[in-house]
Structure formats: structure tokens, C-alpha cells
Scaffold this motif. Structure first.
Motif, PDB file in Angstrom:
ATOM      1  N   VAL A  67      93.962   2.294  25.336  1.00  0.00           N
ATOM      2  CA  VAL A  67      94.891   3.035  24.354  1.00  0.00           C
ATOM      3  C   VAL A  67      96.096   2.943  24.280  1.00  0.00           C
ATOM      4  O   VAL A  67      96.985   3.358  24.933  1.00  0.00           O
ATOM      5  N   ILE A  68      96.788   2.112  23.645  1.00  0.00           N
ATOM      6  CA  ILE A  68      98.079   1.636  22.850  1.00  0.00           C
ATOM      7  C   ILE A  68      97.875   2.627  22.027  1.00  0.00           C
ATOM      8  O   ILE A  68      97.673   2.179  20.697  1.00  0.00           O
ATOM      9  N   VAL A  69      99.365   3.262  21.658  1.00  0.00           N
ATOM     10  CA  VAL A  69      99.469   3.805  20.150  1.00  0.00           C
ATOM     11  C   VAL A  69     100.452   3.426  19.659  1.00  0.00           C
ATOM     12  O   VAL A  69     101.838   3.207  20.342  1.00  0.00           O
ATOM     13  N   PHE A  70     100.712   2.132  18.476  1.00  0.00           N
ATOM     14  CA  PHE A  70     102.198   2.149  18.122  1.00  0.00           C
ATOM     15  C   PHE A  70     102.709   2.925  16.526  1.00  0.00           C
ATOM     16  O   PHE A  70     101.487   2.896  16.297  1.00  0.00           O
ATOM     17  N   PRO A  71     103.565   3.124  16.688  1.00  0.00           N
ATOM     18  CA  PRO A  71     104.318   3.842  14.911  1.00  0.00           C
ATOM     19  C   PRO A  71     103.527   3.291  13.981  1.00  0.00           C
ATOM     20  O   PRO A  71     102.923   2.008  13.142  1.00  0.00           O
ATOM     21  N   ASP A  72     103.324   3.653  13.322  1.00  0.00           N
ATOM     22  CA  ASP A  72     103.454   3.027  11.840  1.00  0.00           C
ATOM     23  C   ASP A  72     104.372   2.711  10.558  1.00  0.00           C
ATOM     24  O   ASP A  72     105.358   2.106  11.421  1.00  0.00           O
ATOM     25  N   ARG A  73     104.335   2.275   9.753  1.00  0.00           N
ATOM     26  CA  ARG A  73     105.761   1.098   8.897  1.00  0.00           C
ATOM     27  C   ARG A  73     106.426   2.222   8.994  1.00  0.00           C
ATOM     28  O   ARG A  73     107.565   1.100   8.577  1.00  0.00           O
ATOM     29  N   VAL A  74     106.562   3.185   8.380  1.00  0.00           N
ATOM     30  CA  VAL A  74     108.014   4.002   8.261  1.00  0.00           C
ATOM     31  C   VAL A  74     109.021   3.739   8.998  1.00  0.00           C
ATOM     32  O   VAL A  74     110.561   3.796   9.048  1.00  0.00           O
ATOM     33  N   LYS A  75     108.933   3.574  10.352  1.00  0.00           N
ATOM     34  CA  LYS A  75     109.623   3.383  11.557  1.00  0.00           C
ATOM     35  C   LYS A  75     109.511   1.329  12.044  1.00  0.00           C
ATOM     36  O   LYS A  75     108.481   1.507  12.525  1.00  0.00           O
ATOM     37  N   GLY A  76     110.636   1.058  12.361  1.00  0.00           N
ATOM     38  CA  GLY A  76     110.680  -0.128  13.643  1.00  0.00           C
ATOM     39  C   GLY A  76     110.237  -1.547  12.500  1.00  0.00           C
ATOM     40  O   GLY A  76     110.481  -1.690  11.144  1.00  0.00           O
ATOM     41  N   GLY A  77     110.579  -2.789  12.784  1.00  0.00           N
ATOM     42  CA  GLY A  77     111.015  -3.640  12.112  1.00  0.00           C
ATOM     43  C   GLY A  77     109.529  -4.742  12.197  1.00  0.00           C
ATOM     44  O   GLY A  77     108.613  -4.250  13.171  1.00  0.00           O
ATOM     45  N   PHE A  78     109.484  -5.440  11.126  1.00  0.00           N
ATOM     46  CA  PHE A  78     108.147  -6.331  11.038  1.00  0.00           C
ATOM     47  C   PHE A  78     108.523  -7.869  11.488  1.00  0.00           C
ATOM     48  O   PHE A  78     107.312  -9.216  11.267  1.00  0.00           O
ATOM     49  N   GLN A  79     109.224  -8.183  11.838  1.00  0.00           N
ATOM     50  CA  GLN A  79     110.053  -9.337  12.755  1.00  0.00           C
ATOM     51  C   GLN A  79     109.429  -9.946  13.892  1.00  0.00           C
ATOM     52  O   GLN A  79     108.222  -9.690  14.492  1.00  0.00           O
ATOM     53  N   GLU A  80     108.971 -11.478  14.150  1.00  0.00           N
ATOM     54  CA  GLU A  80     107.737 -12.211  15.099  1.00  0.00           C
ATOM     55  C   GLU A  80     108.548 -11.897  16.267  1.00  0.00           C
ATOM     56  O   GLU A  80     107.319 -11.625  17.629  1.00  0.00           O
TER      57      GLU A  80
END
Length: 479
Positions: A67-80
Motif C-alpha cells: 500500500v502506497i500512501v500519497f498526499p492530497d492536492r493541499v501539499k506538493g506540486g503537480f509537475q511531471e
């Protein structure tokens, strides 16, 4: 006079401030440390050589559940080449090489009490390939803190904090946390154990740390990594590991102002947290000021951080003001004044923040004089079936999220002589939260003379909510 422009709704509001106003823009006034030149290879190197843990290839094999847990849109970038996209792809690649079957890999968005991510947002967060590989087979899900078929109650940790966590993560043979080490007013940094303690738990766990008796302590403001809140994050995360019988495989990236990776660390969260913080401190805790400031000036857009309406929803407006105080208290005088632009038009965005209007209305009556007076309603409203349904099935924030914001919102009142909102369309919303209102920055500054005199030291933050913030300090002072 010095002409500046501040965020205001979807546009800007101009202000003429005294020439001696100091301006700080993260990443420009003081440069960030250099971003990684080869992000993919640096991330791969960290993942293949984890600190304090065996490599993934020695932890999993055919039949293993990942299981890989990843943050929602509130934090971190969206670049490739964002950290979420790069690290998740490499970790999946390593699992498949070790014999893990694709059907046994699951991705969980750690939205916690935030609203769930839509299909389109998940695609933006993870990128087309990861999305198409795992979405259609139902192997990507949002955490649901009210789905008791997929929660496990682990009792209390050594500090007495209730620990209720995502069952898929609990039962995984390999539980991966993809985190962002970015300056955060709640406990210093995102990532590390903060990620699992807030992102894959239940409101009762959140209610052990996002509350007045934790957030109003002297060790919370100014922001630091040694507060009671941070110790609670660590305790909750390590209790999860104890009960799971294994350690999280954490992969945290230190990010810069533009959400680019400065460094990547992988392995045992307890060991990589201090290492990542050491690098992150070079960008985040900036010893810049040569004097204390009496006035801090910034603008508030309508859509930022938690979503559209954050800069107009009265409770979230107070939280956003408080966040700047928490970050910058080291450089602010004891009687400081905040001047902030906001269209303040009464837009609560009830669809995304369904419980907020009700809590706001409660604040206006029945002997509620300060925001902490509302804490007593947290348990009651957190169990409201209508709000829970909107959280689970209609992309609304969980009702308890409102109370975690109230705890923060009171901090500005604690530490400021006055808070001015300028340019409000419906100024009564600001006044009902204890803020003063004026039409312009200049009028607010003139009125503030009663608190700070005619020649105050002024700090302007024209990009306060449009870039990743830093935590300012004095040049001669220690953090």
C-alpha cells in the motif's frame, strides 16, 4: 511611498506603504537552496539505499500486499517530475521487480479529514500513467475516516492519544509513505510521522492534537519541530508501527518554493525526519530580519490551500491569518497588527465546507466570546450524519476539520493587537470574527497608529498565500 500589490479575490489590490516597508518574497528575497539536477536518479538512489530499513527488494516478494500512501492536492506540486509521481513510479517498479503482482498494489490518498479527491484531481496528482494503470481496477482510493469496514482501532499510544488508522495500510506487508518536507505551521514540517498521524486516521486521533490545549501552548507559536503537537505526531506514528509489527517505508522529499525537490530521503521515518529537517531548515527557517515588525501586511486570494472559499469563509480566513503569525512570530513585536486584503463576500463554499456555516452561526450567539468556546461542540458535530455523508460521498470536508481550524484561528487574536480586513464586500463577516474593517490598506494603517504609533516597522508579504512560505527569524537570533 512604496507601491505594492496584494492578492485580493482573483485579482490584486494596490497599496501605497511607507518607503521603509520591508518586502519578503520566498525564493526571491532570499534564494532557495538549489533543486536537484537529476530528480529521477536522486530519488531512485534514495529508495534503493534506504536509511534504517532493508531495501524494498528484500521486504517483498510474490504474494506481498503493498500500500502506497500519497498526499492530497493541499501539499506538493503537480509537475511531471513532482515527488509524488516520480517516487511512486519507482517504488512500484521495485515492487514488481521483486515479484509483487500488480493486483496486490494499492494506492491510498491521505486526505484525512480533508475532502476526498475527485477522479480528475487524482489524475492530476499521480499523472496519466499511474492513474490509468491503477484507477480503473479500483486500486486507487481516498482514505475514508468514517468507513469502519476499513479502519482499525489500535487503542491509545504511550501519550494517551487515540490511534485509529486505515485498515489497508495496517494490513499491508509493505506500507509506504510518500511525504513532502515543506514548512508547515502545524508542527514545523509536513511529511514524516505527521503524514500518517493526520492523513490516514480518524477525527478522534486528530482531536488529540489539533485542539486548543495543544495549539495554544507556548511551545506551538512560533512554529518549531519540538512542540507537543510534533511529539504527538511521532508517538501516534510509532504506535502504528508497533501495532503493525513493521516500520513504514517513508520516502520524503524536501521541497523548495516552487515545489521542486531539494533532497530526497527514504527509509525509517524516525531516522530520516531529522536528516530531512536539517536540509529543509536551510530554506524554511530564514534568519533575515534586523528588527521586529509592528505591522505585517499581506493579501488573501479567494482560492488557496484548502480550496476555493478559503479566503472568504470567515473561519478559514482567521486560520489563514493565524498561520502567518505562527510562521513569523519571531520577527513580530508583541503588539503587532495584521492588515490583510480579502473580498470577504460571505462565500463559505458550503459544498466543500459543509459544517462551517453552522459553526460560524454558533459563534455569534449563546455566550460564545472567543473561538475556543466552541470546542465543546466538536464531538457532537463530528458525528452529524448529514455532514459525515457529505464527507464520505459528496467531496466535503469532515465536520471536525472545522474545529481544528478554530483552534488555529484563535492564535491571531492571542498574539495581535488588531487584525484589519481591507476591501471587504460584506465587512460584517470579518467584524463578527473580531476583525476590524477598512476600505483600503492606507486607511487601515492610519487607524493602526493607535496601536503601533505613526512610524511603525512594516513587513509586507505580497505572495503570502501563492507560494510556499518560510518561517522568518532574526539575523542575530537563534531558532
Amino acid at each position: 511611498m512604496k507601491k505594492l500589490a496584494f492578492e485580493y479575490g482573483e485579482g490584486l489590490m494596490e497599496a501605497e506603504l511607507p518607503d521603509n516597508t520591508d518586502v519578503f518574497v520566498p525564493g526571491e528575497t532570499v534564494a532557495d537552496p538549489p533543486a536537484l539536477e537529476n530528480i529521477v536518479e536522486s530519488t531512485r538512489k534514495a529508495i534503493l539505499n534506504p536509511i534504517g530499513l532493508k531495501p524494498i527488494s528484500e521486504q517483498v516478494s510474490k504474494g506481498s500486499k503493498v500500500v502506497i500512501v500519497f498526499p492530497d492536492r493541499v501539499k506538493g506540486g503537480f509537475q511531471e517530475n513532482s515527488h509524488r509521481k516520480v517516487s511512486t513510479a519507482i517504488i512500484i517498479e521495485e515492487c514488481l521487480k521483486a515479484g509483487v503482482e500488480k493486483k496486490d498494489i494499492h494506492l491510498v490518498c491521505s486526505n484525512g479529514l480533508h475532502r476526498k479527491m475527485t477522479k480528475e484531481e487524482i489524475k492530476t496528482i499521480l499523472g496519466d500513467k499511474l492513474f490509468n494503470d491503477y484507477w480503473w481496477s479500483h486500486q486507487i482510493t481516498n482514505h475514508d475516516s468514517e468507513d469502519w469496514d476499513n479502519l482499525v482501532d489500535l487503542g491509545c499510544d504511550e501519550m494517551g492519544n487515540p490511534v485509529i488508522m486505515n485498515k489497508k495500510v495496517y494490513e499491508a506487508d509493505l506500507a509506504v509513505l510518500i511525504g513532502h518536507v515543506l514548512g508547515n505551521p502545524y508542527g514545523g514540517y509536513s511529511g514524516g510521522y505527521k503524514h500518517c498521524a493526520t492523513g490516514i486516521t480518524h477525527w478522534k486521533s486528530i482531536a488529540s492534537h489539533h485542539v486548543p490545549h495543544v495549539m495554544h501552548r507556548d511551545d506551538f507559536t512560533p512554529v518549531n519541530s519540538h512542540s507537543l503537537m510534533r511529539r504527538k505526531f511521532d508517538s501516534i506514528g510509532q504506535h502504528m508501527e508497533k501495532c503493525m509489527g513493521k516500520k513504514f517505508f517513508a520516502c520524503d522529499a524536501v521541497l523548495d518554493t516552487a515545489q521542486r525537490q531539494i533532497a530526497v530521503f527514504a527509509g525509517y521515518a524516525k531516522e530520516i525526519q531529522p536528516l530531512s529537517w536539517e536540509i529543509a531548515d536551510q530554506r524554511t527557517y530564514v534568519p533575515w530580519a534586523t528588527k521586529k515588525y509592528d505591522v505585517i501586511v499581506f493579501g488573501m486570494p479567494q482560492n488557496f490551500h484548502y480550496g476555493n472559499g478559503m479566503g472568504t469563509n470567515p473561519i478559514l480566513m482567521m486560520q489563514a491569518v493565524s498561520a502567518q503569525i505562527i510562521r513569523h512570530k519571531r520577527v513580530l513585536s508583541d503588539n503587532c497588527v495584521v492588515i490583510c486584503s480579502s473580498i470577504c463576500n460571505g462565500y463559505f463554499h458550503d459544498e466543500e465546507f459543509p459544517a462551517y456555516r453552522r459553526v460560524y452561526d454558533l459563534f455569534q450567539k449563546d455566550y460564545h466570546n472567543v473561538l475556543p468556546d466552541l470546542e465543546k461542540y466538536g464531538e457532537y458535530l463530528a458525528q452529524d450524519e448529514e455532514y459525515i455523508a457529505k464527507y464520505r460521498f459528496n467531496f466535503g470536508y469532515h465536520p471536525y476539520h472545522t474545529f481544528s481550524m478554530i483552534s488555529c484561528g484563535h492564535i491571531a487574536e492571542k498574539h495581535c493587537s488588531a487584525i484589519y480586513v481591507v476591501g471587504a464586500y460584506e465587512p460584517g463577516y470579518a467584524r463578527s470574527m473580531g476583525m476590524k474593517t477598512r476600505a483600503t490598506f492606507e486607511e487601515a494603517l492610519k487607524d493602526a497608529e493607535k496601536y503601533v504609533g505613526k512610524t511603525p516597522n512594516i513587513l509586507a508579504l505580497p505572495r503570502a498565500f501563492k507560494t510556499a512560505s518560510v518561517h522568518l527569524g532574526m539575523q542575530e537570533g537563534a531558532f
